[in-house]
Design a protein around this motif. Structure first.
Motif, mmCIF file in Angstrom:
data_model
loop_
_atom_site.group_PDB
_atom_site.id
_atom_site.type_symbol
_atom_site.label_atom_id
_atom_site.label_comp_id
_atom_site.label_asym_id
_atom_site.label_seq_id
_atom_site.Cartn_x
_atom_site.Cartn_y
_atom_site.Cartn_z
ATOM 1 N N UNK A 218 0.868 -1.178 0.000
ATOM 2 C CA UNK A 218 0.000 0.000 0.000
ATOM 3 C C UNK A 218 0.906 1.229 0.000
ATOM 4 N N UNK A 219 0.839 2.045 -1.037
ATOM 5 C CA UNK A 219 1.735 3.200 -1.086
ATOM 6 C C UNK A 219 1.303 4.200 -2.155
ATOM 7 N N UNK A 220 2.120 5.239 -2.340
ATOM 8 C CA UNK A 220 1.855 6.236 -3.378
ATOM 9 C C UNK A 220 2.324 5.702 -4.736
ATOM 10 N N UNK A 221 1.700 6.170 -5.822
ATOM 11 C CA UNK A 221 2.152 5.724 -7.148
ATOM 12 C C UNK A 221 3.644 5.969 -7.391
ATOM 13 N N UNK A 245 -2.657 1.711 -4.537
ATOM 14 C CA UNK A 245 -2.036 3.031 -4.584
ATOM 15 C C UNK A 245 -3.087 4.106 -4.357
ATOM 16 N N UNK A 246 -2.612 5.289 -3.983
ATOM 17 C CA UNK A 246 -3.498 6.429 -3.785
ATOM 18 C C UNK A 246 -2.669 7.629 -3.405
ATOM 19 N N UNK A 267 -4.688 -1.614 -7.684
ATOM 20 C CA UNK A 267 -5.954 -0.899 -7.504
ATOM 21 C C UNK A 267 -5.638 0.499 -7.007
ATOM 22 N N UNK A 268 -6.126 1.484 -7.732
ATOM 23 C CA UNK A 268 -5.851 2.860 -7.349
ATOM 24 C C UNK A 268 -7.086 3.468 -6.690
#
Ligand SMILES: [Zn+2]
Length: 474
Positions: A218-221, A245-246, A267-268
């Motif tokens: 789980x992290x930033x793009x 991502x988000x 999955x964004x």
């Protein structure tokens, strides 16, 4: 047990979340109207600031378009008058935010509080009660279309999963507050989730992730793209089943790079400190807006509505879930495109595309003596797609000059810099820009704000947009 968790409320909200997404557009509009009336009622009764702003004739039945546009700065400047619980005081909350060891502690025994970094504007402090958290929980659990929805947070039998959150963990930011809260509610989450500081040196982060071997990342793009590169070069050996991502813009090119490097299903999502769970991707790969609980109005630079299908300059957010700290038509700054077509997945929730606000648009000189605006998404796509470079920092020096910084060094760095320069100059010419000078510097990490989000494209101030001497140091 974390007190900002209300199982009964979660159950009723969850049922409504399920009904709404199987319902019609009319059903969504009806939910928006009735929830806006409740929000206005709460604001008029409890917020001296909103009473003042809306004036003596204001009432809960007012239409959204009749209400003033507000900014985070104006709200934060009058925080104690803004909130509907007079026990919430900005000075006390700021002191609380300064205590890192109290991340996700309930405030006054009943509120979750997080801060925003303020890299792209005024820092904010956001307070959520049990009702707002129940809405975010329901939206996350029921609409985030992970390949196996629900099981992650709700099913204790999935102990085999190891979630790695790579982000900013040194402040009360929304992502880490939410994660810590879930850990306190659910011991299985606590046992299967670990946080990793994004500001750690890359080699250290890679080593820690290799040791933990997460099944869900789980992290930033931008961080996922960096880790994908580490995997492609053989240093990172994790093979997560899912990557969530988000928090930043995710372009199709970066998505493909992450999926290629890390494997698994990506999955964004789209969220903000103002509303945690705004958008999610359905099984058909399209992002839907949770329009039953948040209203987004795409607008131009004069706050006039932008038609469906066209990208906005900014967006106005109305949070229908939070009555403690009313956010009504608050300018968010993100560039959003809302579409009127229905998705093939059958959901009535509107489709959208998002370009985040970490990056600036650049005003550059054109061949005919004018200026043109380059959108950050276009610039980053040129570098990602054209040069195969995902980790970069592009700083505008003046109207004809850009400074490109890359983390690599040596021959690989020089080759990447040459590719970037070539594609940027070629693209600038195709856009009718004046001849573009691209200076390059190697061995610089991409700067990140306090919240861990990367700022890859930074404009200079308008008075610096003056003619340049132009020297290309290769
Ligand atoms: Zn869909």
């Amino acid at each position: 047990m974390n007190p900002v968790f209300d199982l009964l409320r979660l159950s009723t909200v969850s049922l409504d979340v399920l009904v709404a997404q199987r319902g019609s557009r009319a059903g969504l509009a009806q939910r928006q109207r009735s929830r806006l009336a409740l929000l206005l009622d709460a604001a008029l009764r409890g917020s001296p600031l909103y009473r003042e702003w809306l004036g003596p004739g204001a009432h809960a039945g007012m239409a959204l378009e009749q209400l003033p546009v507000v900014t985070r700065g104006a709200l934060m400047a009058r925080f104690d008058d803004w909130v509907t619980d007079p026990r919430l005081r900005l000075d006390e909350l700021r002191a609380f935010m300064a205590e890192r060891e109290r991340i996700a502690d309930p405030w006054l025994g009943r509120y979750m509080v997080w801060e925003s970094s303020g890299t792209s504007g005024q820092p904010g402090i956001f307070v959520q009660d049990g009702h707002a958290m129940a809405v975010y929980d329901a939206l996350e659990a029921l609409r985030r279309s992970a390949p196996r929805p629900l099981v992650h947070w709700m099913d204790p039998l999935h102990l085999a999963d190891r979630h790695a959150f790579v982000g900013a963990i040194g402040g009360h930011f929304a992502s880490i507050v939410s994660l810590q809260r879930l850990r306190s509610i659910n011991p299985w989450i606590a046992a299967t989730t670990r946080s990793f500081a994004i500001e750690a040196p890359v080699a250290e982060l890679v080593q820690a992730l290799n040791a933990y071997d997460p099944t869900v990342l789980i992290t930033y793009p931008t961080a996922a793209a960096l880790l994908a590169q580490e995997a492609l070069e053989g240093r990172l050996r994790i093979r997560p089943r899912e990557v969530w991502t988000g928090g930043e813009t995710l372009s199709p090119v970066v998505r493909a790079h992450i999926e290629h490097g890390l494997g698994g299903v990506l999955r964004n999502s789209y969220g903000a400190s103002e509303f945690l769970a705004m958008g999610w991707e359905c099984a058909h790969g399209h992002m839907h807006l949770n329009a039953d609980w948040v209203i987004l109005e795409p607008v131009d630079e004069h706050h006039r509505p932008v038609p469906a299908g066209a990208p906005s300059c900014s967006v106005l957010l109305t949070n229908l879930a939070n009555h403690v700290q009313p956010l009504i038509r608050c300018e968010l700054g993100d560039q959003v495109t809302l579409h009127s077509e229905l998705c093939t997945c059958g959901s009535p929730l509107p489709l959208m595309e998002v370009c985040g606000r970490q990056d600036d648009a650049l005003r550059m000189a054109t061949q005919d003596g004018g200026t043109a605006t380059l959108l950050p998404l276009a610039l980053s796509t040129v570098l990602e797609d054209g040069a195969g470079v995902f980790d970069f920092h592009l700083r505008q020096l003046d109207a004809r000059t850009l400074l490109l910084r890359l983390p690599q060094q040596g021959a690989a760095g020089r080759a990447a810099a040459a590719r970037c320069r070539a594609v940027l100059q070629r693209w600038a010419a195709s856009q009718g820009l004046a001849p573009l000078t691209v200076r390059t510097e190697l061995g610089h990490a991409v700067p990140r704000g306090r919240s861990g989000k990367a700022r890859r494209i930074v404009a200079c101030s308008p008075d610096e947009v003056a003619p340049s001497q132009g020297m290309d140091d290769t």
